[in-house]
Design an enzyme around this catalytic site. Structure first.
Site, PDB file in Angstrom:
ATOM      1  N   LYS A 121      58.628  46.019  36.700  1.00  0.00           N
ATOM      2  CA  LYS A 121      57.260  46.543  36.533  1.00  0.00           C
ATOM      3  C   LYS A 121      57.324  48.047  36.300  1.00  0.00           C
ATOM      4  O   LYS A 121      57.871  48.787  37.111  1.00  0.00           O
ATOM      5  CB  LYS A 121      56.436  46.223  37.782  1.00  0.00           C
ATOM      6  CG  LYS A 121      55.013  46.779  37.736  1.00  0.00           C
ATOM      7  CD  LYS A 121      54.153  46.165  38.840  1.00  0.00           C
ATOM      8  CE  LYS A 121      52.764  46.772  38.867  1.00  0.00           C
ATOM      9  NZ  LYS A 121      51.890  46.160  39.878  1.00  0.00           N
ATOM     10  N   ASP A 226      43.087  44.651  46.220  1.00  0.00           N
ATOM     11  CA  ASP A 226      42.925  44.151  44.852  1.00  0.00           C
ATOM     12  C   ASP A 226      43.309  42.676  44.857  1.00  0.00           C
ATOM     13  O   ASP A 226      44.004  42.184  43.974  1.00  0.00           O
ATOM     14  CB  ASP A 226      43.837  44.954  43.902  1.00  0.00           C
ATOM     15  CG  ASP A 226      43.378  44.857  42.448  1.00  0.00           C
ATOM     16  OD1 ASP A 226      42.266  44.340  42.204  1.00  0.00           O
ATOM     17  OD2 ASP A 226      44.134  45.281  41.563  1.00  0.00           O
TER      18      ASP A 226
HETATM   19  P1  ADP Z   1      48.972  45.558  37.602  1.00  0.00           P
HETATM   20  O1  ADP Z   1      49.214  46.442  38.772  1.00  0.00           O
HETATM   21  O2  ADP Z   1      49.009  46.327  36.337  1.00  0.00           O
HETATM   22  O3  ADP Z   1      47.772  44.685  37.740  1.00  0.00           O
HETATM   23  P2  ADP Z   1      50.622  43.278  38.357  1.00  0.00           P
HETATM   24  O4  ADP Z   1      51.658  43.543  39.374  1.00  0.00           O
HETATM   25  O5  ADP Z   1      49.373  42.621  38.845  1.00  0.00           O
HETATM   26  O6  ADP Z   1      50.268  44.590  37.529  1.00  0.00           O
HETATM   27  O7  ADP Z   1      51.265  42.387  37.207  1.00  0.00           O
HETATM   28  C1  ADP Z   1      50.560  42.040  36.031  1.00  0.00           C
HETATM   29  C2  ADP Z   1      50.949  40.648  35.579  1.00  0.00           C
HETATM   30  O8  ADP Z   1      52.359  40.589  35.380  1.00  0.00           O
HETATM   31  C3  ADP Z   1      50.661  39.576  36.603  1.00  0.00           C
HETATM   32  O9  ADP Z   1      49.357  39.070  36.475  1.00  0.00           O
HETATM   33  C4  ADP Z   1      51.701  38.523  36.298  1.00  0.00           C
HETATM   34  O10 ADP Z   1      51.287  37.720  35.226  1.00  0.00           O
HETATM   35  C5  ADP Z   1      52.879  39.337  35.825  1.00  0.00           C
HETATM   36  N1  ADP Z   1      53.836  39.587  36.927  1.00  0.00           N
HETATM   37  C6  ADP Z   1      53.871  40.650  37.759  1.00  0.00           C
HETATM   38  N2  ADP Z   1      54.881  40.567  38.647  1.00  0.00           N
HETATM   39  C7  ADP Z   1      55.522  39.410  38.369  1.00  0.00           C
HETATM   40  C8  ADP Z   1      56.667  38.735  38.925  1.00  0.00           C
HETATM   41  N3  ADP Z   1      57.341  39.248  39.947  1.00  0.00           N
HETATM   42  N4  ADP Z   1      57.035  37.557  38.366  1.00  0.00           N
HETATM   43  C9  ADP Z   1      56.364  37.039  37.330  1.00  0.00           C
HETATM   44  N5  ADP Z   1      55.293  37.614  36.751  1.00  0.00           N
HETATM   45  C10 ADP Z   1      54.861  38.789  37.259  1.00  0.00           C
HETATM   46 MG    MG Z   2      47.440  43.189  39.027  1.00  0.00          MG
END
Ligand code: ADP
Ligand code: MG
Length: 483
Positions: A121, A226
């Site tokens: 991320k 959130d």
């Molecule tokens: P933001 O802070 O921008 O909302 P998130 O952590 O919610 O970011 O991640 C956005 C999207 O990425 C999630 O809705 C999911 O689809 C995907 N995602 C995030 N982390 C993972 C993970 N560890 N494994 C698989 N998909 C992930």
């Molecule tokens: Mg998110």
């Protein structure tokens, strides 16, 4: 944002050295003066200007000459620094497709040497509302410059620390693998965000599990802030995993009750709308479902047995200080006023999530060519995490002047040739004559300085470039020389 890591393989040691010099300069400068970059990088054979042009070509830097001639990192440049560090540490070896995009983050698959696929991320604070951030956020107004690197790095560190602590306490979260700059590497969750799920075998059970998580978190002294269908992943066995932690706050936060109520409301609303669950009329309005009412009650903030500060020790162990938490919480606070409730609604994020999840080709770009001998980016050349005000006047003059360096007119030519052997100077930035002029002026000065005909360029107060040559010299030199 597209993350084209191809260029990463062709960047030279000098490219990374200059990129890191810009990162260092951004401690105290929104735009880092070109001369300062040259002094921090102290390339053995000179040629910073050529490297800058190459980095500009790959969109790793942004050039700004509105007040003075200078550069700042782009998010891509910051991505490259973090990715290179993590690859050098052996955390992963290849970058694959994008699997998620959030308001202020991008998520990619990455693969380790042994083929294990992880999630990476990249935090992108300020991407959405840079102007709003700049004008509204009080605490930023008191800083010498707005530093999105600092905020993104804090968000990543906070997310990493919380994920690790929650994992250790048995919460269903991804496993936190590593963190560098604005980048968090974690286990890949095999599932889908709840927002994409149209049907569940056991919606009541899932609902209760999720609500139970909110309560358990609060008992551990934390509120997610959130907690909604975008941040809850669910797999084929309907096992729930929660993600996305940079905005979490303690139950002792002054708005804790509001945050908790909002999280709970999002869950109730979503399950009522999507899965036709019915709840106590008093708690959820507009209940037009035919189904029988459940006995689920709305968790009340006052009823939750709290153990405030429960995770503090674990968080500190990950390097997240109280001050870091305060800083990032201030940032979250304003977001809440601005975006309140928006995450509860179904948005176009759903489409984006659909698109990214439908991408089926697993196309990993191997990073194996990135590693060069002795080419380790020091983890602690991580300037963005330093509060700009704390570091005022420390870094800029901390570099050896170039008088002892061998500099030739064509120094660095080899380094700026791209993979096809083209010299980047020949075909790039002809469209920016001002830049070309400034850069060649800078080059001339460096050459003169190197030949001892001219006094070495001194600090310039206009750049807030104060402070004397000091022990910082050797520290920075040591850091830079080590890769
Ligand atoms: P933001 O802070 O921008 O909302 P998130 O952590 O919610 O970011 O991640 C956005 C999207 O990425 C999630 O809705 C999911 O689809 C995907 N995602 C995030 N982390 C993972 C993970 N560890 N494994 C698989 N998909 C992930
Ligand atoms: Mg998110």
């Amino acid at each position: 944002m597209k993350l084209d890591v191809d260029a990463l393989r062709y960047l030279s040691k000098d490219d990374f050295r200059v990129l890191t010099a810009v990162e260092m300069g951004m401690r105290n400068h929104e735009i880092v003066p070109s001369e300062l970059i040259d002094r921090i990088a102290s390339l053995k054979h000179g040629g910073t200007y050529k490297v800058l042009k190459n980095l500009l070509k790959h969109k790793l830097l942004h050039h700004d000459s509105s007040k003075y001639d200078g550069f700042r990192l782009t998010y891509l440049g910051y991505d490259f620094l973090a990715i290179k560090t993590l690859v050098n540490r052996g955390v992963f070896a290849a970058v694959g497709r994008q699997i998620g995009v959030g308001k202020e983050s991008d998520i990619f698959e990455v693969a380790t040497e042994d083929g294990t696929v992880l999630a990476m991320k990249l935090h992108r604070l300020g991407r959405v509302s840079f102007r709003a951030v700049k004008s509204k956020r009080d605490y930023l107004r008191h800083r010498s410059s707005y530093n999105w690197l600092y905020l993104s790095r804090l968000a990543a560190l906070k997310e990493f620390a919380f994920m690790k602590a929650l994992d250790e306490h048995g919460f269903p979260v991804p496993h936190a693998v590593d963190c560098n700059r604005h980048c968090v590497v974690m286990s890949l969750i095999q599932g889908y965000p709840l927002v994409q799920v149209k049907q569940l075998q056991n919606p009541d059970t899932v609902f209760e599990t999720i609500l139970g998580l909110v309560v358990r978190l609060a008992e551990h002294g934390l509120i997610h802030c959130d907690f909604n269908e975008f941040n809850i992943m669910i797999d084929d066995d309907e096992k729930v995993t929660m993600i996305d932690f940079p905005q979490m706050v303690s139950v002792s936060h002054r708005n804790a009750k509001m945050y908790l109520d909002r999280d709970v409301e999002c869950i109730f609303k979503f399950f009522r709308k999507r899965f036709n669950l019915t709840f106590d009329e008093n708690e959820v309005e507009d209940d037009d479902s035919e189904q029988e009412s459940d006995e689920v009650c709305w968790p009340q903030f006052s009823d939750i047995k709290k153990v405030s500060g429960f995770l503090d020790k674990e968080l500190e162990a990950s390097g997240l200080t109280r001050k870091d938490q305060d800083d990032i919480e201030k940032f979250v606070d304003v977001d809440v006023e601005k975006d309140s409730g928006s995450d509860c609604e179904e948005t176009e994020d759903e489409d984006i999530a659909d698109q990214t999840n439908n991408a089926s080709v697993k196309d990993f770009e191997s990073m194996s060519l990135v590693k060069q001998e002795g080419d380790n980016l020091p983890d602690d050349v991580n300037m963005a995490h330093q509060d700009a005000s704390e570091n005022e006047g420390h870094v800029q003059t901390g570099c050896n002047p170039p008088e002892n360096r061998e500099v030739e007119d064509n120094a660095g030519d080899d380094d700026t040739r791209d993979e096809h052997g083209r010299n980047s100077e020949e075909d790039e930035h002809d469209d920016d004559p001002e830049l070309v002029k400034r850069l060649s002026k800078q080059r001339q000065r460096a050459i003169h300085a190197a030949r001892g005909r001219r006094k070495v360029i001194t600090s310039r107060n206009t750049y807030k470039d104060k402070g004397g040559r000091s022990s910082h010299n050797s520290k920075i030199q040591k850091q830079l020389n080590s890769w």
